[in-house]
Design a protein around this motif. Structure first.
Motif, short mmCIF file in Angstrom:
data_model
loop_
_atom_site.label_atom_id
_atom_site.label_comp_id
_atom_site.label_asym_id
_atom_site.label_seq_id
_atom_site.Cartn_x
_atom_site.Cartn_y
_atom_site.Cartn_z
N MET A 1 -54.43 -10.25 32.94
CA MET A 1 -53.12 -9.97 33.48
C MET A 1 -53.20 -9.96 35.00
N ASP A 2 -52.28 -10.60 35.64
CA ASP A 2 -52.28 -10.71 37.09
C ASP A 2 -51.39 -9.63 37.70
N TYR A 3 -51.89 -8.40 37.71
CA TYR A 3 -51.14 -7.30 38.31
C TYR A 3 -51.39 -7.28 39.81
N PRO A 4 -50.46 -6.69 40.56
CA PRO A 4 -50.75 -6.48 41.98
C PRO A 4 -51.92 -5.51 42.10
N ASN A 5 -52.61 -5.58 43.22
CA ASN A 5 -53.69 -4.63 43.47
C ASN A 5 -53.10 -3.24 43.67
N LYS A 6 -53.81 -2.23 43.19
CA LYS A 6 -53.36 -0.86 43.37
C LYS A 6 -53.18 -0.59 44.86
N ASP A 7 -52.12 0.07 45.20
CA ASP A 7 -51.75 0.42 46.58
C ASP A 7 -51.27 -0.78 47.40
N GLN A 8 -51.15 -1.95 46.79
CA GLN A 8 -50.52 -3.07 47.47
C GLN A 8 -49.02 -2.76 47.50
N ARG A 9 -48.40 -2.88 48.64
CA ARG A 9 -47.01 -2.41 48.73
C ARG A 9 -46.09 -3.12 47.75
N TRP A 10 -45.95 -4.40 47.82
CA TRP A 10 -45.08 -5.16 46.93
C TRP A 10 -45.68 -6.53 46.68
N VAL A 11 -45.28 -7.14 45.60
CA VAL A 11 -45.73 -8.49 45.26
C VAL A 11 -44.49 -9.33 45.03
N PHE A 12 -44.52 -10.56 45.51
CA PHE A 12 -43.39 -11.46 45.28
C PHE A 12 -43.28 -11.77 43.79
N HIS A 13 -42.05 -11.83 43.31
CA HIS A 13 -41.77 -12.04 41.90
C HIS A 13 -42.52 -13.25 41.34
N GLU A 14 -42.51 -14.35 42.05
CA GLU A 14 -43.15 -15.57 41.55
C GLU A 14 -44.68 -15.47 41.49
N LYS A 15 -45.25 -14.44 42.10
CA LYS A 15 -46.71 -14.26 42.06
C LYS A 15 -47.13 -13.27 40.99
N THR A 16 -46.18 -12.75 40.20
CA THR A 16 -46.50 -11.83 39.13
C THR A 16 -46.51 -12.58 37.80
N GLU A 17 -47.20 -12.01 36.85
CA GLU A 17 -47.27 -12.62 35.52
C GLU A 17 -46.41 -11.80 34.56
N ALA A 18 -45.54 -12.50 33.84
CA ALA A 18 -44.70 -11.83 32.86
C ALA A 18 -45.54 -11.45 31.65
N GLN A 19 -45.25 -10.26 31.10
CA GLN A 19 -45.97 -9.77 29.92
C GLN A 19 -44.94 -9.31 28.90
N GLU A 20 -45.00 -9.87 27.69
CA GLU A 20 -44.10 -9.41 26.63
C GLU A 20 -44.65 -8.10 26.07
N THR A 21 -43.85 -7.03 26.16
CA THR A 21 -44.30 -5.72 25.72
C THR A 21 -43.77 -5.37 24.33
N ALA A 22 -42.74 -6.06 23.90
CA ALA A 22 -42.15 -5.91 22.57
C ALA A 22 -41.33 -7.18 22.33
N PRO A 23 -40.94 -7.45 21.11
CA PRO A 23 -40.12 -8.65 20.88
C PRO A 23 -38.85 -8.63 21.74
N GLY A 24 -38.71 -9.63 22.59
CA GLY A 24 -37.54 -9.74 23.46
C GLY A 24 -37.58 -8.89 24.71
N VAL A 25 -38.70 -8.20 24.97
CA VAL A 25 -38.83 -7.35 26.16
C VAL A 25 -39.98 -7.89 27.01
N VAL A 26 -39.68 -8.23 28.26
CA VAL A 26 -40.68 -8.79 29.17
C VAL A 26 -40.73 -7.94 30.43
N ARG A 27 -41.94 -7.66 30.93
CA ARG A 27 -42.07 -6.87 32.15
C ARG A 27 -42.90 -7.63 33.18
#
Length: 69
Positions: A1-27
């Protein structure tokens, strides 16, 4: 999973990886540290997220999409 580094202020949306956490739910984790976590959650119509809790503060935002008529 491509999470931002801890304590990194913000990450651009396009640089994050979507993760399905339940059917039809993506974070996408946009930022986190020991005290706060910001996650974008997208729900398909009729999807339900599981009840849960966190030891830190959560930041949530909701978007309403309506198709052009």
């Amino acid at each position: 999973m491509d999470y931002p580094n801890k304590d990194q202020r913000w990450v651009f949306h396009e640089k994050t990886e979507a993760q399905e956490t339940a059917p039809g739910v993506v974070r996408r984790v946009l930022a986190y540290c020991d005290n706060v976590m910001c996650v974008e959650n997208t729900f398909k119509k009729g999807s339900i997220g599981a009840m849960h809790n966190h030891p830190h503060t959560q930041i949530t935002y909701c978007l309403l999409y309506t198709s052009p008529s």
